[in-house]
Scaffold this motif. Structure first.
Motif, PDB file in Angstrom:
ATOM      1  N   SER A  36       0.861  -1.241  -0.007  1.00 32.46           N
ATOM      2  CA  SER A  36       0.196  -0.071  -0.049  1.00 32.46           C
ATOM      3  C   SER A  36       0.914   1.261  -0.098  1.00 32.46           C
ATOM      4  O   SER A  36       1.728   1.273   0.451  1.00 32.46           O
ATOM      5  CB  SER A  36      -0.840  -0.070   1.308  1.00 32.46           C
ATOM      6  OG  SER A  36      -1.874   1.272   1.267  1.00 32.46           O
ATOM      7  N   PRO A  37       0.426   2.286  -0.644  1.00 31.19           N
ATOM      8  CA  PRO A  37       1.185   3.668  -0.696  1.00 31.19           C
ATOM      9  C   PRO A  37       1.547   3.965   0.695  1.00 31.19           C
ATOM     10  O   PRO A  37       2.457   4.590   1.096  1.00 31.19           O
ATOM     11  CB  PRO A  37       0.542   4.465  -1.461  1.00 31.19           C
ATOM     12  CG  PRO A  37      -0.800   3.795  -1.984  1.00 31.19           C
ATOM     13  CD  PRO A  37      -0.859   2.582  -1.580  1.00 31.19           C
ATOM     14  N   GLY A  38       0.536   4.017   1.543  1.00 32.35           N
ATOM     15  CA  GLY A  38       0.715   4.408   3.099  1.00 32.35           C
ATOM     16  C   GLY A  38       0.942   3.360   3.820  1.00 32.35           C
ATOM     17  O   GLY A  38       1.174   2.181   3.482  1.00 32.35           O
ATOM     18  N   ASP A  39       1.131   3.620   5.129  1.00 32.86           N
ATOM     19  CA  ASP A  39       1.778   2.450   5.941  1.00 32.86           C
ATOM     20  C   ASP A  39       0.577   2.210   6.867  1.00 32.86           C
ATOM     21  O   ASP A  39       0.614   1.729   8.025  1.00 32.86           O
ATOM     22  CB  ASP A  39       2.904   2.827   7.036  1.00 32.86           C
ATOM     23  CG  ASP A  39       4.284   2.996   6.264  1.00 32.86           C
ATOM     24  OD1 ASP A  39       4.154   2.272   5.136  1.00 32.86           O
ATOM     25  OD2 ASP A  39       4.935   3.819   6.362  1.00 32.86           O
ATOM     26  N   GLY A  40      -0.836   2.088   6.641  1.00 33.93           N
ATOM     27  CA  GLY A  40      -1.857   1.901   7.206  1.00 33.93           C
ATOM     28  C   GLY A  40      -2.033   0.445   7.489  1.00 33.93           C
ATOM     29  O   GLY A  40      -0.948  -0.458   7.235  1.00 33.93           O
ATOM     30  N   THR A  41      -3.373  -0.134   7.593  1.00 31.51           N
ATOM     31  CA  THR A  41      -3.587  -1.423   7.917  1.00 31.51           C
ATOM     32  C   THR A  41      -3.828  -2.238   6.576  1.00 31.51           C
ATOM     33  O   THR A  41      -3.787  -1.461   5.532  1.00 31.51           O
ATOM     34  CB  THR A  41      -5.049  -1.635   8.461  1.00 31.51           C
ATOM     35  OG1 THR A  41      -6.062  -0.785   7.738  1.00 31.51           O
ATOM     36  CG2 THR A  41      -5.166  -0.924   9.809  1.00 31.51           C
ATOM     37  N   SER A  42      -3.879  -3.505   6.749  1.00 29.54           N
ATOM     38  CA  SER A  42      -4.046  -4.361   5.491  1.00 29.54           C
ATOM     39  C   SER A  42      -5.521  -4.118   5.039  1.00 29.54           C
ATOM     40  O   SER A  42      -6.503  -3.959   5.806  1.00 29.54           O
ATOM     41  CB  SER A  42      -3.839  -5.765   5.938  1.00 29.54           C
ATOM     42  OG  SER A  42      -2.590  -6.020   6.548  1.00 29.54           O
ATOM     43  N   ARG A  43      -5.808  -3.844   3.705  1.00 27.90           N
ATOM     44  CA  ARG A  43      -6.934  -3.695   3.077  1.00 27.90           C
ATOM     45  C   ARG A  43      -7.231  -4.939   2.147  1.00 27.90           C
ATOM     46  O   ARG A  43      -6.151  -5.361   1.404  1.00 27.90           O
ATOM     47  CB  ARG A  43      -7.141  -2.282   2.339  1.00 27.90           C
ATOM     48  CG  ARG A  43      -6.918  -1.151   3.273  1.00 27.90           C
ATOM     49  CD  ARG A  43      -6.969   0.081   2.688  1.00 27.90           C
ATOM     50  NE  ARG A  43      -6.119   0.052   1.651  1.00 27.90           N
ATOM     51  CZ  ARG A  43      -6.131   1.384   0.858  1.00 27.90           C
ATOM     52  NH1 ARG A  43      -7.165   2.188   0.910  1.00 27.90           N
ATOM     53  NH2 ARG A  43      -5.371   1.269  -0.079  1.00 27.90           N
ATOM     54  N   LYS A  66     -14.683 -13.022   2.198  1.00 25.44           N
ATOM     55  CA  LYS A  66     -14.576 -12.064   3.484  1.00 25.44           C
ATOM     56  C   LYS A  66     -14.245 -12.894   4.661  1.00 25.44           C
ATOM     57  O   LYS A  66     -13.292 -12.510   5.570  1.00 25.44           O
ATOM     58  CB  LYS A  66     -15.476 -11.182   3.536  1.00 25.44           C
ATOM     59  CG  LYS A  66     -15.987  -9.989   2.440  1.00 25.44           C
ATOM     60  CD  LYS A  66     -17.063  -9.108   2.863  1.00 25.44           C
ATOM     61  CE  LYS A  66     -17.252  -8.187   1.871  1.00 25.44           C
ATOM     62  NZ  LYS A  66     -18.128  -7.269   2.170  1.00 25.44           N
ATOM     63  N   ALA A  67     -15.143 -14.084   4.931  1.00 21.63           N
ATOM     64  CA  ALA A  67     -14.797 -14.558   6.264  1.00 21.63           C
ATOM     65  C   ALA A  67     -13.334 -15.253   6.342  1.00 21.63           C
ATOM     66  O   ALA A  67     -12.596 -15.244   7.241  1.00 21.63           O
ATOM     67  CB  ALA A  67     -15.637 -15.877   6.298  1.00 21.63           C
ATOM     68  N   VAL A  68     -12.751 -15.721   5.160  1.00 23.18           N
ATOM     69  CA  VAL A  68     -11.363 -16.380   5.029  1.00 23.18           C
ATOM     70  C   VAL A  68     -10.516 -15.206   5.129  1.00 23.18           C
ATOM     71  O   VAL A  68      -9.455 -15.339   5.920  1.00 23.18           O
ATOM     72  CB  VAL A  68     -11.067 -17.040   3.357  1.00 23.18           C
ATOM     73  CG1 VAL A  68      -9.623 -17.217   3.293  1.00 23.18           C
ATOM     74  CG2 VAL A  68     -11.899 -18.165   3.362  1.00 23.18           C
ATOM     75  N   CYS A  69     -10.659 -14.061   4.503  1.00 20.05           N
ATOM     76  CA  CYS A  69      -9.623 -12.659   4.742  1.00 20.05           C
ATOM     77  C   CYS A  69      -9.663 -12.174   6.249  1.00 20.05           C
ATOM     78  O   CYS A  69      -8.583 -11.732   6.883  1.00 20.05           O
ATOM     79  CB  CYS A  69      -9.887 -11.894   3.847  1.00 20.05           C
ATOM     80  SG  CYS A  69      -9.730 -12.017   2.123  1.00 20.05           S
ATOM     81  N   ALA A  70     -10.893 -12.321   6.771  1.00 23.39           N
ATOM     82  CA  ALA A  70     -10.877 -11.780   8.465  1.00 23.39           C
ATOM     83  C   ALA A  70     -10.226 -12.895   9.167  1.00 23.39           C
ATOM     84  O   ALA A  70      -9.636 -12.518  10.259  1.00 23.39           O
ATOM     85  CB  ALA A  70     -12.346 -11.977   8.805  1.00 23.39           C
ATOM     86  N   GLU A  71     -10.125 -14.239   8.758  1.00 21.21           N
ATOM     87  CA  GLU A  71      -9.304 -15.241   9.700  1.00 21.21           C
ATOM     88  C   GLU A  71      -7.912 -15.079   9.377  1.00 21.21           C
ATOM     89  O   GLU A  71      -7.173 -15.169  10.211  1.00 21.21           O
ATOM     90  CB  GLU A  71      -9.682 -16.563   9.295  1.00 21.21           C
ATOM     91  CG  GLU A  71     -11.071 -17.129   9.663  1.00 21.21           C
ATOM     92  CD  GLU A  71     -11.222 -18.565   9.055  1.00 21.21           C
ATOM     93  OE1 GLU A  71     -10.237 -19.059   8.522  1.00 21.21           O
ATOM     94  OE2 GLU A  71     -12.359 -19.019   9.030  1.00 21.21           O
ATOM     95  N   ALA A  72      -7.456 -14.612   8.117  1.00 21.13           N
ATOM     96  CA  ALA A  72      -6.026 -14.384   7.902  1.00 21.13           C
ATOM     97  C   ALA A  72      -5.465 -12.988   8.009  1.00 21.13           C
ATOM     98  O   ALA A  72      -4.373 -12.759   7.675  1.00 21.13           O
ATOM     99  CB  ALA A  72      -5.864 -14.763   6.456  1.00 21.13           C
ATOM    100  N   LEU A  73      -6.292 -12.170   8.386  1.00 19.97           N
ATOM    101  CA  LEU A  73      -6.002 -10.588   8.819  1.00 19.97           C
ATOM    102  C   LEU A  73      -4.839 -10.475   9.740  1.00 19.97           C
ATOM    103  O   LEU A  73      -3.713  -9.634   9.312  1.00 19.97           O
ATOM    104  CB  LEU A  73      -7.274  -9.984   9.470  1.00 19.97           C
ATOM    105  CG  LEU A  73      -6.910  -8.437   9.487  1.00 19.97           C
ATOM    106  CD1 LEU A  73      -6.797  -7.686   8.099  1.00 19.97           C
ATOM    107  CD2 LEU A  73      -8.354  -7.853  10.231  1.00 19.97           C
ATOM    108  N   SER A  74      -4.427 -11.300  10.697  1.00 17.75           N
ATOM    109  CA  SER A  74      -3.372 -11.278  11.489  1.00 17.75           C
ATOM    110  C   SER A  74      -2.057 -11.582  11.016  1.00 17.75           C
ATOM    111  O   SER A  74      -1.096 -11.188  11.254  1.00 17.75           O
ATOM    112  CB  SER A  74      -3.608 -11.786  12.763  1.00 17.75           C
ATOM    113  OG  SER A  74      -3.840 -13.194  12.504  1.00 17.75           O
TER     114      SER A  74
END
Length: 112
Positions: A36-43, A66-74
């Motif tokens: 990402s161009p910024g150092d923010g959160t994963s999107r 979305k559920a898969v990505c919510a699990e893998a967010l960390s």
């Protein structure tokens, strides 16, 4: 589910990830990962076209992704943008297959 800061919302953001990101293909999805161009959160963003199925099928596939990505967010480094494009076979794929395919692609790190 994914909260608002963890979602890509604008077409410009989607295009930047798809055109400039690392591509990882599977039998049910194609995953694009870019810094990402910024150092923010994963999107995360999702592309589920009409080729996947009708509205009910498309929304079901989107919710599952979305559920898969919510699990893998960390596991995804912060400052990473991810776009997942569902292929027509995603409509009939078991959840476990979608999860393993997306996690495999997310395990590949973003190029520096």
């Amino acid at each position: 589910m994914l909260s608002r800061p963890n979602r890509l919302t604008r077409g410009v953001e989607y295009r930047a990830v798809v055109r400039g990101g690392r591509r990882c293909g599977g039998s049910h999805t194609v995953t694009y990962v870019a810094a990402s161009p910024g150092d923010g959160t994963s999107r995360f963003g999702f592309i589920v076209s009409k080729q996947v199925g009708g509205a009910v099928v498309r929304n079901t596939v989107r919710r599952r992704l979305k559920a898969v990505c919510a699990e893998a967010l960390s596991d995804v480094p912060s400052g990473t943008d991810v776009v997942i494009r569902a292929l027509p076979s995603a409509a009939t794929a078991p959840y476990a297959e979608l999860r393993s395919e997306v996690r495999r692609c997310l395990a590949k790190r973003v190029p520096a």
